[in-house]
Design a protein around this motif. Structure first.
Motif, mmCIF file in Angstrom:
data_model
loop_
_atom_site.group_PDB
_atom_site.id
_atom_site.type_symbol
_atom_site.label_atom_id
_atom_site.label_comp_id
_atom_site.label_asym_id
_atom_site.label_seq_id
_atom_site.Cartn_x
_atom_site.Cartn_y
_atom_site.Cartn_z
ATOM 1 N N ALA A 86 0.144 -15.375 6.763
ATOM 2 C CA ALA A 86 0.607 -14.353 5.818
ATOM 3 C C ALA A 86 -0.292 -13.121 5.873
ATOM 4 C CB ALA A 86 0.650 -14.920 4.400
ATOM 5 N N ILE A 87 -1.585 -13.344 5.970
ATOM 6 C CA ILE A 87 -2.536 -12.231 6.059
ATOM 7 C C ILE A 87 -2.302 -11.444 7.344
ATOM 8 C CG2 ILE A 87 -4.986 -11.644 6.358
ATOM 9 C CD1 ILE A 87 -5.502 -14.100 4.441
ATOM 10 N N ALA A 88 -2.224 -12.144 8.460
ATOM 11 C CA ALA A 88 -2.015 -11.470 9.745
ATOM 12 C C ALA A 88 -0.688 -10.710 9.754
ATOM 13 C CB ALA A 88 -2.070 -12.478 10.882
ATOM 14 N N SER A 89 0.353 -11.304 9.205
ATOM 15 C CA SER A 89 1.652 -10.629 9.148
ATOM 16 C C SER A 89 1.588 -9.377 8.285
ATOM 17 C CB SER A 89 2.726 -11.572 8.602
ATOM 18 O OG SER A 89 2.962 -12.609 9.517
ATOM 19 N N ARG A 90 0.905 -9.476 7.151
ATOM 20 C CA ARG A 90 0.771 -8.312 6.269
ATOM 21 C C ARG A 90 -0.009 -7.206 6.973
ATOM 22 N NH1 ARG A 90 1.697 -7.593 0.697
ATOM 23 N NH2 ARG A 90 3.176 -9.221 1.193
ATOM 24 N N ILE A 91 -1.040 -7.575 7.702
ATOM 25 C CA ILE A 91 -1.818 -6.586 8.461
ATOM 26 C C ILE A 91 -0.919 -5.920 9.498
ATOM 27 C CG2 ILE A 91 -3.677 -6.305 10.159
ATOM 28 C CD1 ILE A 91 -5.171 -8.568 8.616
ATOM 29 N N ASP A 92 -0.159 -6.730 10.238
ATOM 30 C CA ASP A 92 0.729 -6.194 11.278
ATOM 31 C C ASP A 92 1.811 -5.280 10.716
ATOM 32 O OD1 ASP A 92 -0.582 -7.446 13.383
ATOM 33 O OD2 ASP A 92 0.762 -9.193 13.377
ATOM 34 N N GLU A 93 2.288 -5.590 9.512
ATOM 35 C CA GLU A 93 3.377 -4.823 8.899
ATOM 36 C C GLU A 93 2.926 -3.474 8.346
ATOM 37 O OE1 GLU A 93 4.631 -7.508 5.871
ATOM 38 O OE2 GLU A 93 5.613 -8.870 7.291
ATOM 39 N N ARG A 94 1.665 -3.357 8.023
ATOM 40 C CA ARG A 94 1.162 -2.158 7.361
ATOM 41 C C ARG A 94 1.027 -1.000 8.353
ATOM 42 N NH1 ARG A 94 -3.878 -2.748 3.238
ATOM 43 N NH2 ARG A 94 -3.601 -0.809 2.117
ATOM 44 N N ARG A 95 1.554 0.145 7.965
ATOM 45 C CA ARG A 95 1.461 1.341 8.814
ATOM 46 C C ARG A 95 0.007 1.779 8.905
ATOM 47 N NH1 ARG A 95 4.355 6.176 7.820
ATOM 48 N NH2 ARG A 95 2.884 6.322 6.127
ATOM 49 N N LEU A 96 -0.365 2.314 10.066
ATOM 50 C CA LEU A 96 -1.747 2.761 10.266
ATOM 51 C C LEU A 96 -2.192 3.763 9.213
ATOM 52 C CD1 LEU A 96 -2.082 3.103 14.133
ATOM 53 C CD2 LEU A 96 -3.114 1.400 12.644
ATOM 54 N N ASP A 97 -1.312 4.665 8.820
ATOM 55 C CA ASP A 97 -1.684 5.689 7.844
ATOM 56 C C ASP A 97 -1.903 5.133 6.437
ATOM 57 O OD1 ASP A 97 -1.664 7.664 9.747
ATOM 58 O OD2 ASP A 97 0.359 8.359 9.286
ATOM 59 N N ASP A 98 -1.481 3.897 6.207
ATOM 60 C CA ASP A 98 -1.640 3.287 4.884
ATOM 61 C C ASP A 98 -2.973 2.550 4.715
ATOM 62 O OD1 ASP A 98 0.822 4.274 4.164
ATOM 63 O OD2 ASP A 98 1.887 2.415 4.644
ATOM 64 N N TRP A 99 -3.763 2.481 5.781
ATOM 65 C CA TRP A 99 -5.056 1.816 5.709
ATOM 66 C C TRP A 99 -6.130 2.787 5.250
ATOM 67 C CZ3 TRP A 99 -5.650 -3.251 6.038
ATOM 68 C CH2 TRP A 99 -4.672 -4.000 6.697
ATOM 69 N N THR A 100 -7.022 2.279 4.442
ATOM 70 C CA THR A 100 -8.219 3.050 4.088
ATOM 71 C C THR A 100 -9.409 2.407 4.792
ATOM 72 O OG1 THR A 100 -8.799 1.710 2.161
ATOM 73 C CG2 THR A 100 -7.277 3.570 1.792
ATOM 74 N N ALA A 101 -10.460 3.158 4.943
ATOM 75 C CA ALA A 101 -11.670 2.607 5.553
ATOM 76 C C ALA A 101 -12.174 1.416 4.740
ATOM 77 C CB ALA A 101 -12.749 3.682 5.667
#
Length: 109
Positions: A66-81
């Motif tokens: 579930a964690i890996a899938s959520r990471i994969d689904e998230r757009r690059l621009d939605d990540w913060t440092a």
């Protein structure tokens, strides 16, 4: 601000998805070594804590898939440092626990 427009993390989201997906395999490999069961239990506990904290951060169920899938689904621009750094720290904690088991097995040989 997006994670990739600031100082680069040493892990990308894709790297972290792979790291989380590999935890069960790495623990299985460590578990077949001739190591005291309490060392495996300690590693399992550390992994479980890292998985729960990561799931809480991402708002998903506490499983590595579930964690890996959520990471994969998230757009690059939605990540913060901060998100990347936190996930990286959790993955590092879990990986360190597995390496401790391997080190114990090496010393026992």
């Amino acid at each position: 601000m997006a994670w990739h427009t600031r100082e680069m993390s040493s892990s990308t989201p894709a790297d972290l998805a792979i790291a989380f997906r590999s935890l069960p395999r790495r623990l299985r490999e460590a578990s077949i070594l001739d190591v005291a069961p309490d060392a495996i239990a300690t590693a399992t506990s550390a992994i479980d804590s890292a998985v729960v904290a990561s799931a809480r951060l991402l708002g998903c169920s506490a499983s590595v898939e579930a964690i890996a899938s959520r990471i994969d689904e998230r757009r690059l621009d939605d990540w913060t440092a901060g998100d990347i750094e936190s996930l990286q720290a959790y993955a590092r904690e879990a990986g360190t626990a597995i390496r401790v088991v391997h080190d114990l097995a090496d010393r026992a040989r």
